[in-house]
Design a protein around this motif. Structure first.
Motif, PDB file in Angstrom:
ATOM      1  N   GLY A   9     -78.919  35.365  17.418  1.00  0.00           N
ATOM      2  CA  GLY A   9     -80.251  35.930  17.217  1.00  0.00           C
ATOM      3  C   GLY A   9     -81.280  34.835  17.424  1.00  0.00           C
ATOM      4  N   LEU A  48     -87.231  40.464  10.714  1.00  0.00           N
ATOM      5  CA  LEU A  48     -85.815  40.518  10.331  1.00  0.00           C
ATOM      6  C   LEU A  48     -85.647  41.521   9.187  1.00  0.00           C
ATOM      7  N   GLU A  51     -85.864  44.935  10.279  1.00  0.00           N
ATOM      8  CA  GLU A  51     -84.849  45.232  11.299  1.00  0.00           C
ATOM      9  C   GLU A  51     -85.460  45.500  12.667  1.00  0.00           C
ATOM     10  N   ILE A  53     -85.136  44.444  15.630  1.00  0.00           N
ATOM     11  CA  ILE A  53     -84.143  43.638  16.361  1.00  0.00           C
ATOM     12  C   ILE A  53     -83.752  44.380  17.634  1.00  0.00           C
ATOM     13  N   CYS A  93     -78.592  40.534   9.258  1.00  0.00           N
ATOM     14  CA  CYS A  93     -77.949  39.774  10.356  1.00  0.00           C
ATOM     15  C   CYS A  93     -76.519  40.276  10.529  1.00  0.00           C
ATOM     16  N   ARG A  94     -75.779  40.379   9.425  1.00  0.00           N
ATOM     17  CA  ARG A  94     -74.368  40.826   9.517  1.00  0.00           C
ATOM     18  C   ARG A  94     -74.296  42.230  10.116  1.00  0.00           C
ATOM     19  N   HIS A  96     -76.217  43.661  12.162  1.00  0.00           N
ATOM     20  CA  HIS A  96     -76.500  43.680  13.606  1.00  0.00           C
ATOM     21  C   HIS A  96     -75.577  42.756  14.392  1.00  0.00           C
ATOM     22  N   ILE A  98     -75.245  39.601  14.126  1.00  0.00           N
ATOM     23  CA  ILE A  98     -75.815  38.267  14.440  1.00  0.00           C
ATOM     24  C   ILE A  98     -75.084  37.233  13.586  1.00  0.00           C
ATOM     25  N   ASP A  99     -74.245  36.431  14.250  1.00  0.00           N
ATOM     26  CA  ASP A  99     -73.506  35.437  13.459  1.00  0.00           C
ATOM     27  C   ASP A  99     -74.053  34.034  13.635  1.00  0.00           C
ATOM     28  N   LEU A 101     -78.061  32.088  14.325  1.00  0.00           N
ATOM     29  CA  LEU A 101     -79.491  32.371  14.459  1.00  0.00           C
ATOM     30  C   LEU A 101     -80.252  31.110  14.831  1.00  0.00           C
ATOM     31  N   ILE A 121     -74.879  32.727   7.242  1.00  0.00           N
ATOM     32  CA  ILE A 121     -75.316  32.943   8.639  1.00  0.00           C
ATOM     33  C   ILE A 121     -75.554  31.561   9.258  1.00  0.00           C
ATOM     34  N   THR A 123     -77.144  28.787  11.206  1.00  0.00           N
ATOM     35  CA  THR A 123     -78.528  28.679  11.688  1.00  0.00           C
ATOM     36  C   THR A 123     -78.794  27.307  12.297  1.00  0.00           C
TER      37      THR A 123
END
Ligand code: ADP
Ligand code: F6P
Length: 323
Positions: A9, A48, A51, A53, A93-94, A96, A98-99, A101, A121, A123
């Motif tokens: 992400g 975020l 959402e 995204i 994040c989870r 969608h 997204i692991d 960012l 997550i 980052t």
């Protein structure tokens, strides 16, 4: 074992900076080059939590390199400062997928990335701010464009200031950091530079200097004032009353944050955005990309956020010797 990243992400957060689009492009292109998918998040942490995204395809970042601002928009989000907001962000994040960012912004945005990293997550922060005030790095995306924009504008004010034999106070951005003011002060040959780092400046000394320089036949007097000192209009009134020299204030404002990024900003943004992706692909997290001693490097966010940075006193001394 390092966590495998499939979807990266990317968001921009805090004040925008020229070159953010080049950094977004680099994240997307490098992620695809590394065989990963990319999701864009609009309006920083606010988006975020809402959402907002969407899938960012490789071609969706074509023709953005030269554009100022950020195609992902940016925002400040008070909810994300709360533990609840951060947990909600990590869950989204989870949800969608997204692991990893990439957070493009300043210190505040990195503090948010640090919280997400603690919640699982991965980052990486990319320094995007015109203020140049991120301690771990000698370069932040946007500074070069902003300082050149300000310098060009100040040259113009200087012309009219000379014609009218006036004193000009020109206020540049930098609420807590005086880099733009110091660099412009040197590049524009200012007589005085007021920095937030030296808040207790001596106005009477400036007044005495104006009077002395006028006697020597100087046609104008340029004061670069950082936003963190501010009050340029009332300062102009006081200086005019005390010196008898017509004095005007110009506040450059948000024009310094816009415009097409310089070559330097595009190249650094590309390197930093691409490197953030490589770090995520290596399973690294809680990192921030920086540039130091001629090299692109990464730092632990916890360490980066407690580092201190002040304006270089040798540069300040040099600027004083030039005036
Ligand atoms: P910058 O990133 O340019 O320093 P801000 O300080 O405004 O800009 O921070 C941008 C956003 O980052 C804030 O609006 C908030 O959502 C988030 N943020 C800032 N500080 C924190 C913090 N301590 N914890 C979590 N999120 C933070
Ligand atoms: O982008 C950095 C900066 O220009 C700071 O110098 C200033 O304090 C801040 O942004 C102001 O931004 P805003 O008005 O968008 O909050």
């Amino acid at each position: 074992m390092a966590k495998e990243i499939n979807t990266i992400g990317v968001l921009t957060s805090g004040g925008d900076a020229p070159g953010m689009n080049a950094a977004i492009r680099a994240v997307v292109r490098k992620a695809y080059a590394n065989g990963k998918q990319v999701k864009g998040i609009r309006r920083g942490y606010q988006g975020l939590l809402e959402e907002d995204i969407f899938d960012l395809g490789r071609s969706s970042v074509g023709d953005i390199m030269d554009k100022g601002g950020t195609i992902l928009f940016t925002a400040r989000c008070s909810e994300f400062r709360t533990e609840e907001g951060q947990k909600k962000g990590a869950e989204i994040c989870r949800k969608h997928g997204i692991d990893g960012l990439v957070v493009i912004g300043g210190d505040g945005s990195f503090a948010g990335a640090q919280k997400l990293a603690a919640l699982g997550i991965n980052t990486v922060g990319v320094p995007g701010t015109i203020d140049l005030d991120i301690a771990c790095t000698e370069y932040t995306i946007g500074f070069d464009t902003a300082v050149n924009t300000a310098m060009t504008a100040i040259d113009k004010v200087r012309d009219t200031s000379t014609s009218h034999e006036r004193c000009s106070i020109i206020e540049v951005m930098g609420r807590n950091a005086g880099y733009i003011a110091l660099w412009c002060g040197i590049a524009n040959g200012a007589e005085a530079i007021l920095l937030p780092e030296n808040y207790d400046y001596d106005e009477q000394r400036i007044i005495n200097d104006i009077i002395a320089k006028r006697k020597m036949g100087k046609k104008h007097y340029i004061i670069i004032n950082a936003e963190g000192i501010g009050h340029s209009t009332s300062m102009a009134r006081r200086i005019e009353a005390a010196t008898g020299m017509e004095t005007r204030a110009t506040i450059l404002g948000y024009m310094q944050r816009g415009g097409s990024p310089t070559c330097r900003d595009r190249v650094y943004a590309t390197m930093m955005g691409g490197m953030a992706v490589d770090l995520l692909c290596e399973g690294r997290s809680n990192r921030v990309v920086g540039y130091r001693n001629g090299e692109f490097k990464d730092f632990d966010i916890d360490e980066a956020l407690v580092m201190n940075k002040g304006v270089e006193s040798y540069m300040v001394q040099m600027s004083e010797a030039m005036s």
